[in-house]
Design an enzyme around this catalytic site. Structure first.
Site, PDB file in Angstrom:
ATOM      1  N   GLY A 151       0.835  -1.192   0.000  1.00 34.63           N
ATOM      2  CA  GLY A 151       0.000   0.000   0.000  1.00 34.63           C
ATOM      3  C   GLY A 151       0.870   1.242   0.000  1.00 34.63           C
ATOM      4  O   GLY A 151       2.023   1.218  -0.444  1.00 34.63           O
ATOM      5  N   ILE A 153       2.369   2.893   2.426  1.00 39.43           N
ATOM      6  CA  ILE A 153       3.591   2.793   3.226  1.00 39.43           C
ATOM      7  C   ILE A 153       4.547   1.775   2.622  1.00 39.43           C
ATOM      8  O   ILE A 153       5.753   2.019   2.518  1.00 39.43           O
ATOM      9  CB  ILE A 153       3.244   2.449   4.685  1.00 39.43           C
ATOM     10  CG1 ILE A 153       2.484   3.614   5.331  1.00 39.43           C
ATOM     11  CG2 ILE A 153       4.504   2.119   5.486  1.00 39.43           C
ATOM     12  CD1 ILE A 153       1.924   3.323   6.711  1.00 39.43           C
ATOM     13  N   SER A 173       1.042  -9.158  -2.160  1.00 43.20           N
ATOM     14  CA  SER A 173      -0.193  -8.452  -1.826  1.00 43.20           C
ATOM     15  C   SER A 173      -1.354  -9.183  -2.486  1.00 43.20           C
ATOM     16  O   SER A 173      -1.149 -10.059  -3.327  1.00 43.20           O
ATOM     17  CB  SER A 173      -0.141  -6.991  -2.295  1.00 43.20           C
ATOM     18  OG  SER A 173      -0.030  -6.932  -3.707  1.00 43.20           O
ATOM     19  N   ARG A 174      -2.561  -8.798  -2.091  1.00 44.45           N
ATOM     20  CA  ARG A 174      -3.741  -9.514  -2.594  1.00 44.45           C
ATOM     21  C   ARG A 174      -3.918  -9.357  -4.097  1.00 44.45           C
ATOM     22  O   ARG A 174      -4.476 -10.224  -4.757  1.00 44.45           O
ATOM     23  CB  ARG A 174      -4.988  -9.031  -1.847  1.00 44.45           C
ATOM     24  CG  ARG A 174      -5.074  -9.539  -0.417  1.00 44.45           C
ATOM     25  CD  ARG A 174      -6.270  -8.982   0.313  1.00 44.45           C
ATOM     26  NE  ARG A 174      -6.160  -7.541   0.524  1.00 44.45           N
ATOM     27  CZ  ARG A 174      -7.027  -6.836   1.241  1.00 44.45           C
ATOM     28  NH1 ARG A 174      -8.066  -7.418   1.793  1.00 44.45           N
ATOM     29  NH2 ARG A 174      -6.863  -5.530   1.393  1.00 44.45           N
ATOM     30  N   ALA A 231       4.165  -2.231  11.235  1.00 37.29           N
ATOM     31  CA  ALA A 231       2.723  -2.266  10.996  1.00 37.29           C
ATOM     32  C   ALA A 231       1.970  -2.254  12.323  1.00 37.29           C
ATOM     33  O   ALA A 231       1.854  -1.229  12.982  1.00 37.29           O
ATOM     34  CB  ALA A 231       2.380  -3.495  10.157  1.00 37.29           C
ATOM     35  N   ARG A 232       1.456  -3.400  12.719  1.00 29.31           N
ATOM     36  CA  ARG A 232       0.818  -3.587  14.017  1.00 29.31           C
ATOM     37  C   ARG A 232       1.448  -4.798  14.669  1.00 29.31           C
ATOM     38  O   ARG A 232       1.800  -5.770  14.005  1.00 29.31           O
ATOM     39  CB  ARG A 232      -0.695  -3.774  13.875  1.00 29.31           C
ATOM     40  CG  ARG A 232      -1.458  -2.483  13.617  1.00 29.31           C
ATOM     41  CD  ARG A 232      -1.462  -1.591  14.859  1.00 29.31           C
ATOM     42  NE  ARG A 232      -2.233  -0.361  14.678  1.00 29.31           N
ATOM     43  CZ  ARG A 232      -1.711   0.805  14.379  1.00 29.31           C
ATOM     44  NH1 ARG A 232      -0.394   0.905  14.188  1.00 29.31           N
ATOM     45  NH2 ARG A 232      -2.472   1.886  14.272  1.00 29.31           N
ATOM     46  N   GLU A 261       1.737  -4.544  23.291  1.00 28.67           N
ATOM     47  CA  GLU A 261       2.351  -3.308  23.776  1.00 28.67           C
ATOM     48  C   GLU A 261       1.409  -2.555  24.708  1.00 28.67           C
ATOM     49  O   GLU A 261       0.180  -2.623  24.547  1.00 28.67           O
ATOM     50  CB  GLU A 261       2.814  -2.425  22.614  1.00 28.67           C
ATOM     51  CG  GLU A 261       1.762  -1.910  21.668  1.00 28.67           C
ATOM     52  CD  GLU A 261       2.376  -1.080  20.543  1.00 28.67           C
ATOM     53  OE1 GLU A 261       2.193   0.151  20.584  1.00 28.67           O
ATOM     54  OE2 GLU A 261       3.047  -1.636  19.646  1.00 28.67           O
ATOM     55  N   HIS A 279       7.491   2.294  19.424  1.00 29.74           N
ATOM     56  CA  HIS A 279       6.415   2.748  18.526  1.00 29.74           C
ATOM     57  C   HIS A 279       6.638   4.207  18.109  1.00 29.74           C
ATOM     58  O   HIS A 279       5.789   5.075  18.319  1.00 29.74           O
ATOM     59  CB  HIS A 279       5.048   2.580  19.187  1.00 29.74           C
ATOM     60  CG  HIS A 279       3.935   2.413  18.176  1.00 29.74           C
ATOM     61  ND1 HIS A 279       2.883   1.546  18.355  1.00 29.74           N
ATOM     62  CD2 HIS A 279       3.722   2.996  16.973  1.00 29.74           C
ATOM     63  CE1 HIS A 279       2.065   1.615  17.320  1.00 29.74           C
ATOM     64  NE2 HIS A 279       2.564   2.494  16.465  1.00 29.74           N
TER      65      HIS A 279
END
Length: 312
Positions: A151, A153, A173-174, A231-232, A261, A279
């Site tokens: 995407g 980023i 990616s998809r 990312a996460r 976190e 972060h």
């Protein structure tokens, strides 16, 4: 506002609205979220404010009409439940792209070139001077970077790697992407993991990507390869990453986010081959100001009855 935001943002909000700023930096509690939905017309939540379906269910007739999230990621908000309650949701894409990509590059260099390890050595007073085989790491030039999620980023990271470091780019990616740089799309995540020197995670958080990077993916990586996550935290199965690092399945990791976190496992802290940041992805004043102004713009548009600039 669920957290104090930069002064410029607060001033812009106060020019339009009667603003209450929660003056502590921890996530909203369940009671605070229910109160926010009950007593305010709009709320600016952020990472860690877990607006779950249960929270919305507990406030069947909310006063709140819009959640103008401060941040591009919104996996802490059950968007379907919010919309079912008649509450619009927005986010702040674009403002975070370059800063987050820069943080990915920082972690790539820290991990591959053993920068964190070197700084700890020096600060501990254990550096005995330069010698030819000290702290030999991996040179990024000419290596292959794999981007998981191409995407905004992911593409910004890939451009930096390609144009700035002369790296080859592969991605998964998809769907195929039309890119302004050379990149090879791999047919599967496992194929990507097996073929790259650095694997960078740049997918959104959420149920679809929870533990996307698991023991199987990590075991597919090459022993000299590094994992970077901006990312996460829960995209990576943290226990599997710890096991892979301890077993020498991969050479190192650079992490800006963590599964639970602000808790960071002692096992990660203890390992020299892991670069850890708290972060910091978007932690630059002008970036946080831009994010906040986007939140304010979304609030202004909503209450003016015009389409949200950044509707989720």
């Amino acid at each position: 506002m669920a957290r104090p935001l930069p002064k410029r943002v607060q001033d812009a909000a106060r020019a339009q609205f009667d603003v209450t700023v929660r003056e502590i930096t921890t996530p909203l509690t369940g009671d605070e979220m229910r109160m926010a939905l009950s007593e305010f017309d709009g709320v600016v939540p952020t990472l860690g404010d877990m607006f779950t379906a249960e929270v919305f269910a507990d406030v069947p007739k909310p006063r709140c009409q819009v959640l103008a999230n401060f941040g591009v990621g919104y996996n802490h908000i059950d968007v379907a439940a919010a919309k079912a309650a008649g509450i619009a949701v927005s986010n702040t894409p674009g403002a975070v792209t370059d800063a987050t990509a820069d943080t990915a590059m920082c972690l790539m260099l820290m991990s591959a070139r053993r920068a964190g390890e070197g700084e700890r050595l020096l600060r501990a007073g254990q550096w005995e001077g330069w010698h030819p085989t000290q702290l030999l790491g991996m040179h990024l030039g000419g290596r292959t970077v794999g981007i998981v999620g191409m995407g905004r980023i992911g593409q910004a990271i890939a451009r930096r790697c390609s144009h700035g470091f002369g790296m080859r780019v592969a991605y998964h990616s998809r769907s195929p992407k039309e890119l302004d740089f050379e990149a090879e799309r791999k047919g599967s995540l496992l194929e990507l993991a097996a073929s790259v020197d650095v694997l960078v995670i740049a997918v959104p958080g959420g149920a679809e990507t929870h533990h996307l990077i698991n023991a199987e993916v990590l075991s597919a990586m090459q022993p000299h390869a590094h994992l970077v996550n901006i990312a996460r935290g829960n995209v990576v199965e943290e226990s599997a990453l710890i096991a892979a690092l301890q077993a020498g399945q991969i050479a190192g990791a650079g992490l800006d986010v963590y599964e639970f976190e602000p808790e960071v496992p002692k096992a990660l802290i203890a390992m020299e081959n892991v670069a850890l940041l708290p972060h910091l992805g978007t932690a630059a004043l002008e970036v946080r100001e831009d994010m906040g102004m986007m939140s304010v713009d979304n609030l202004k548009a909503f209450f003016a009855g015009t389409p949200l600039p950044n509707a989720v």
